[in-house]
Design a protein around this motif. Sequence first.
Motif, PDB file in Angstrom:
ATOM      1  N   ILE A 129       2.693 -39.461 -68.588  1.00  0.00           N
ATOM      2  CA  ILE A 129       2.899 -38.433 -69.622  1.00  0.00           C
ATOM      3  C   ILE A 129       1.604 -38.246 -70.409  1.00  0.00           C
ATOM      4  O   ILE A 129       1.068 -39.208 -70.983  1.00  0.00           O
ATOM      5  CB  ILE A 129       4.043 -38.822 -70.570  1.00  0.00           C
ATOM      6  N   THR A 130       1.109 -37.001 -70.454  1.00  0.00           N
ATOM      7  CA  THR A 130      -0.136 -36.694 -71.153  1.00  0.00           C
ATOM      8  C   THR A 130       0.052 -35.450 -72.015  1.00  0.00           C
ATOM      9  O   THR A 130       1.060 -34.749 -71.920  1.00  0.00           O
ATOM     10  CB  THR A 130      -1.285 -36.429 -70.159  1.00  0.00           C
ATOM     11  N   GLY A 131      -0.952 -35.201 -72.824  1.00  0.00           N
ATOM     12  CA  GLY A 131      -0.911 -34.012 -73.660  1.00  0.00           C
ATOM     13  C   GLY A 131      -1.517 -32.801 -72.990  1.00  0.00           C
ATOM     14  O   GLY A 131      -1.504 -31.700 -73.558  1.00  0.00           O
ATOM     15  N   THR A 132      -2.055 -32.981 -71.796  1.00  0.00           N
ATOM     16  CA  THR A 132      -2.713 -31.884 -71.103  1.00  0.00           C
ATOM     17  C   THR A 132      -2.448 -31.975 -69.607  1.00  0.00           C
ATOM     18  O   THR A 132      -2.366 -33.079 -69.058  1.00  0.00           O
ATOM     19  CB  THR A 132      -4.238 -31.920 -71.351  1.00  0.00           C
ATOM     20  N   THR A 157      -5.761 -44.380 -69.639  1.00  0.00           N
ATOM     21  CA  THR A 157      -6.137 -42.973 -69.518  1.00  0.00           C
ATOM     22  C   THR A 157      -6.022 -42.517 -68.073  1.00  0.00           C
ATOM     23  O   THR A 157      -6.143 -43.311 -67.133  1.00  0.00           O
ATOM     24  CB  THR A 157      -7.581 -42.724 -69.989  1.00  0.00           C
ATOM     25  N   ILE A 158      -5.805 -41.212 -67.916  1.00  0.00           N
ATOM     26  CA  ILE A 158      -5.810 -40.576 -66.592  1.00  0.00           C
ATOM     27  C   ILE A 158      -6.645 -39.306 -66.719  1.00  0.00           C
ATOM     28  O   ILE A 158      -6.381 -38.455 -67.587  1.00  0.00           O
ATOM     29  CB  ILE A 158      -4.384 -40.266 -66.099  1.00  0.00           C
ATOM     30  N   ASP A 213      -9.598 -40.127 -62.337  1.00  0.00           N
ATOM     31  CA  ASP A 213      -9.736 -41.566 -62.511  1.00  0.00           C
ATOM     32  C   ASP A 213      -8.567 -42.078 -63.346  1.00  0.00           C
ATOM     33  O   ASP A 213      -8.157 -41.434 -64.332  1.00  0.00           O
ATOM     34  CB  ASP A 213     -11.052 -41.896 -63.223  1.00  0.00           C
ATOM     35  N   LEU A 214      -8.027 -43.226 -62.967  1.00  0.00           N
ATOM     36  CA  LEU A 214      -6.934 -43.852 -63.702  1.00  0.00           C
ATOM     37  C   LEU A 214      -7.421 -45.199 -64.221  1.00  0.00           C
ATOM     38  O   LEU A 214      -7.882 -46.052 -63.437  1.00  0.00           O
ATOM     39  CB  LEU A 214      -5.711 -44.040 -62.806  1.00  0.00           C
ATOM     40  N   VAL A 215      -7.331 -45.396 -65.532  1.00  0.00           N
ATOM     41  CA  VAL A 215      -7.845 -46.613 -66.159  1.00  0.00           C
ATOM     42  C   VAL A 215      -6.762 -47.216 -67.040  1.00  0.00           C
ATOM     43  O   VAL A 215      -6.359 -46.625 -68.046  1.00  0.00           O
ATOM     44  CB  VAL A 215      -9.107 -46.325 -67.003  1.00  0.00           C
ATOM     45  N   VAL A 216      -6.273 -48.392 -66.653  1.00  0.00           N
ATOM     46  CA  VAL A 216      -5.255 -49.097 -67.425  1.00  0.00           C
ATOM     47  C   VAL A 216      -5.925 -49.932 -68.511  1.00  0.00           C
ATOM     48  O   VAL A 216      -7.001 -50.510 -68.288  1.00  0.00           O
ATOM     49  CB  VAL A 216      -4.423 -50.011 -66.492  1.00  0.00           C
ATOM     50  N   ASP A 217      -5.325 -49.999 -69.688  1.00  0.00           N
ATOM     51  CA  ASP A 217      -5.791 -50.885 -70.752  1.00  0.00           C
ATOM     52  C   ASP A 217      -5.603 -52.324 -70.279  1.00  0.00           C
ATOM     53  O   ASP A 217      -4.484 -52.849 -70.266  1.00  0.00           O
ATOM     54  CB  ASP A 217      -4.985 -50.624 -72.020  1.00  0.00           C
ATOM     55  N   THR A 260      -1.331 -45.026 -57.899  1.00  0.00           N
ATOM     56  CA  THR A 260      -1.631 -45.365 -59.282  1.00  0.00           C
ATOM     57  C   THR A 260      -1.621 -46.868 -59.529  1.00  0.00           C
ATOM     58  O   THR A 260      -0.841 -47.596 -58.910  1.00  0.00           O
ATOM     59  CB  THR A 260      -0.614 -44.700 -60.242  1.00  0.00           C
ATOM     60  N   PRO A 261      -2.476 -47.341 -60.459  1.00  0.00           N
ATOM     61  CA  PRO A 261      -2.419 -48.730 -60.893  1.00  0.00           C
ATOM     62  C   PRO A 261      -1.489 -48.917 -62.091  1.00  0.00           C
ATOM     63  O   PRO A 261      -1.295 -50.055 -62.549  1.00  0.00           O
ATOM     64  CB  PRO A 261      -3.870 -49.023 -61.281  1.00  0.00           C
ATOM     65  N   PHE A 262      -0.905 -47.834 -62.630  1.00  0.00           N
ATOM     66  CA  PHE A 262      -0.079 -47.918 -63.833  1.00  0.00           C
ATOM     67  C   PHE A 262       1.314 -48.457 -63.519  1.00  0.00           C
ATOM     68  O   PHE A 262       1.991 -47.977 -62.607  1.00  0.00           O
ATOM     69  CB  PHE A 262       0.061 -46.540 -64.484  1.00  0.00           C
TER      70      PHE A 262
END
Length: 281
Positions: free
Chosen positions: A100-103, A57-58, A110-114, A39-41
Amino acid sequence: MKIEASTLVTYPAGDVGGRSAVVGVVPVGDRHGVIVAETPFHPLDHTWPDQPADTGTIGGAPVLDCVTAAVRDGEEAVHLGQDIPVRRGAEGWHWLVVHITGTPLEGEVDLVVDARHRRDLSAGHTACHLAALALNAALAGRWRKEIPADGLGSPDFDQTAITSSKITPCGSRDVYRLGKSLRRKGFTADGLAEELPEIARRAEDRLKEWIAADAPVRIDSPGPGLTARRTWHCDLPEGSVGIPCGGTHLSRTSELGTATVTLELSADGSELTMLTAVSPA
């Protein structure tokens, strides 16, 4: 589902995106903790929670939080954050980043950091380290005894007295204890309140000099594991300095733009707070 390896992280190199396989999903209240192979997070670190977690987002789903976790080898129970029962990096445990996600998610995601939020936190963290070094230099004349020095040779007030550090977007808040133990080590607090504006000015001037120097910044890491002991390095005009750090940073001091340093003394004189703010160019 058993987790058989620690999470690999790419944020120390500045990555803000990637694609990886989901290796586990754990319940987190009424939400879901998604674990991927890489992960890049940057997660909130449970041992020294100075830098907040990345956002983004993930698999297209918003990352509501991002935390550290650990699971004992061969077991299924995943321990999150403060519930981790062993020291960071303990052998026989896999160390994880939990998104942590809602789903729930599965497969390749795909992992996209702000990137803007990451840049602002990185600016705050880089400025925090530089301001600490500048404060050490500004307070050097207040020591009556020899204590360990920072990487530039000043008595290391920051590491000797710090009680908490909080990285904010484009800034930081660092709190130092000025109690009896610090005085026994040789720090003189007499007249500090009256000299505080001048001390803040000296620290701020030094920080501005380092920003103007356009010094390179880098993170050295012995490996891609979450618990690898990484070090922040900055090649300042006075010399190269390194500080253990697990956060994210800018690549040059000039990227910090303008800077201010404010010092506040508590009413009873027992705490000193340093507020650092920058405006990234």
